[in-house]
Scaffold this active site. Structure first.
Site, mmCIF file in Angstrom:
data_model
loop_
_atom_site.group_PDB
_atom_site.id
_atom_site.type_symbol
_atom_site.label_atom_id
_atom_site.label_comp_id
_atom_site.label_asym_id
_atom_site.label_seq_id
_atom_site.Cartn_x
_atom_site.Cartn_y
_atom_site.Cartn_z
ATOM 1 N NE ARG A 80 -4.087 -1.240 10.204
ATOM 2 C CZ ARG A 80 -3.008 -0.669 9.676
ATOM 3 N NH1 ARG A 80 -3.044 0.562 9.237
ATOM 4 N NH2 ARG A 80 -1.892 -1.346 9.566
ATOM 5 N NE ARG A 129 8.104 -3.262 5.986
ATOM 6 C CZ ARG A 129 6.791 -3.028 5.943
ATOM 7 N NH1 ARG A 129 6.254 -2.522 4.864
ATOM 8 N NH2 ARG A 129 6.012 -3.309 6.957
ATOM 9 C CE LYS A 134 -2.178 -1.043 3.877
ATOM 10 N NZ LYS A 134 -1.547 -2.322 4.278
ATOM 11 N NE ARG A 154 6.451 -0.718 10.141
ATOM 12 C CZ ARG A 154 5.266 -0.647 9.562
ATOM 13 N NH1 ARG A 154 5.158 -0.147 8.337
ATOM 14 N NH2 ARG A 154 4.188 -1.061 10.168
ATOM 15 N NE ARG A 164 2.438 -4.878 11.282
ATOM 16 C CZ ARG A 164 3.559 -4.846 10.562
ATOM 17 N NH1 ARG A 164 4.647 -5.468 10.986
ATOM 18 N NH2 ARG A 164 3.600 -4.207 9.427
HETATM 19 P P1 AMP Z 1 1.024 0.628 9.200
HETATM 20 O O1 AMP Z 1 2.214 1.471 8.965
HETATM 21 O O2 AMP Z 1 -0.157 1.031 8.379
HETATM 22 O O3 AMP Z 1 1.336 -0.843 9.073
HETATM 23 O O4 AMP Z 1 0.568 0.865 10.715
HETATM 24 C C1 AMP Z 1 1.443 0.551 11.804
HETATM 25 C C2 AMP Z 1 0.644 0.437 13.096
HETATM 26 O O5 AMP Z 1 -0.005 1.690 13.387
HETATM 27 C C3 AMP Z 1 -0.483 -0.575 13.087
HETATM 28 O O6 AMP Z 1 -0.052 -1.891 13.352
HETATM 29 C C4 AMP Z 1 -1.376 -0.012 14.196
HETATM 30 O O7 AMP Z 1 -0.810 -0.272 15.476
HETATM 31 C C5 AMP Z 1 -1.287 1.467 13.949
HETATM 32 N N1 AMP Z 1 -2.308 1.933 12.984
HETATM 33 C C6 AMP Z 1 -2.068 2.482 11.753
HETATM 34 N N2 AMP Z 1 -3.220 2.812 11.144
HETATM 35 C C7 AMP Z 1 -4.216 2.466 12.003
HETATM 36 C C8 AMP Z 1 -5.632 2.523 11.939
HETATM 37 N N3 AMP Z 1 -6.260 3.032 10.861
HETATM 38 N N4 AMP Z 1 -6.335 2.069 13.001
HETATM 39 C C9 AMP Z 1 -5.721 1.586 14.102
HETATM 40 N N5 AMP Z 1 -4.391 1.471 14.207
HETATM 41 C C10 AMP Z 1 -3.623 1.903 13.181
#
Ligand code: AMP
Length: 194
Positions: free
Chosen positions: A88, A127, A13, A139, A150
């Site tokens: 999400r 990654r 994404k 990360r 996740r």
């Molecule tokens: P990402 O970079 O999109 O993989 O997001 C990393 C982490 O941020 C996720 O595993 C969640 O802990 C938090 N997070 C990001 N976007 C959301 C969302 N829309 N709702 C809830 N938690 C989020």
């Protein structure tokens, strides 16, 4: 034109969103990036969400909806938003619909990047390994244990959005397993006919 990129962690994404920013003047809104920035800068909210994020769990709807609302208000004039990693959950999807409606904006497409779970795990582990080898920060949630959480959060809370947007007539699924440029070509084709 406003779109959502939907898919599990590691589906690509962020990569596709950054290409759309470069090629179409759209603006990527990644709640993950916003939350990581809050964590790094040590804001009160950042400290509150740090442990939840590192464990791979979702932070509360209230926090991410607030972040998106702020950005929508701040960046009205652009080639459209790419929502990356948001919504999400179903309440987040409803909230986004209301926010856009209030601004007189539309949601033009929800693009699901379809991937195979085994490849996903390899991609994320890859990654982390590449970042470590390049001396870049890894990360905190790119490890096997957080990754399992996740993925489970994705299947329990986010994957119902596929049916939700399908029923609204907004969903288009794209094969996310190809080369980056091949996937980008398919995404571009969806945008061009939306
Ligand atoms: P990402 O970079 O999109 O993989 O997001 C990393 C982490 O941020 C996720 O595993 C969640 O802990 C938090 N997070 C990001 N976007 C959301 C969302 N829309 N709702 C809830 N938690 C989020």
């Amino acid at each position: 034109m406003n779109i959502i990129l939907l898919g599990p962690p590691g589906a690509g994404k962020g990569t596709q969103a950054r290409k759309l920013e470069a090629e179409r003047g759209m603006v990527q809104l990644s709640t993950g990036d916003m939350l990581r920035a809050a964590k790094t800068s040590g804001t009160e909210m950042g400290m509150k969400v740090a442990a939840i994020m590192d464990a791979g769990q979702l932070v509360t709807d209230e926090i991410v909806i607030g972040l998106i609302e702020e950005k929508l208000d701040a960046r009205a004039d652009n080639g459209g938003f790419i929502f990356d990693g948001f919504p999400r959950t179903l309440p987040q999807a409803d909230a986004l619909g209301e926010l856009l409606e209030r601004k007189g904006a539309t949601l033009d497409a929800v693009i699901e990047l379809q991937v195979n779970d085994e490849i996903l795990v390899d991609r994320i582990v890859g990654r982390a390994r590449e970042a470590a080898a390049a001396g870049e920060p890894v990360r905190a949630d790119d490890n096997a244990e957080s990754l399992r959480v996740r993925l489970m959060e994705y299947y329990k809370k986010t994957s119902p959005l596929i049916g939700y947007y399908w029923a609204k007539g907004d969903l288009v699924s794209v094969d996310g397993l190809g080369e980056i440029d091949t996937v980008a070509g398919e995404v571009a084709a969806v945008l061009d006919r939306s």
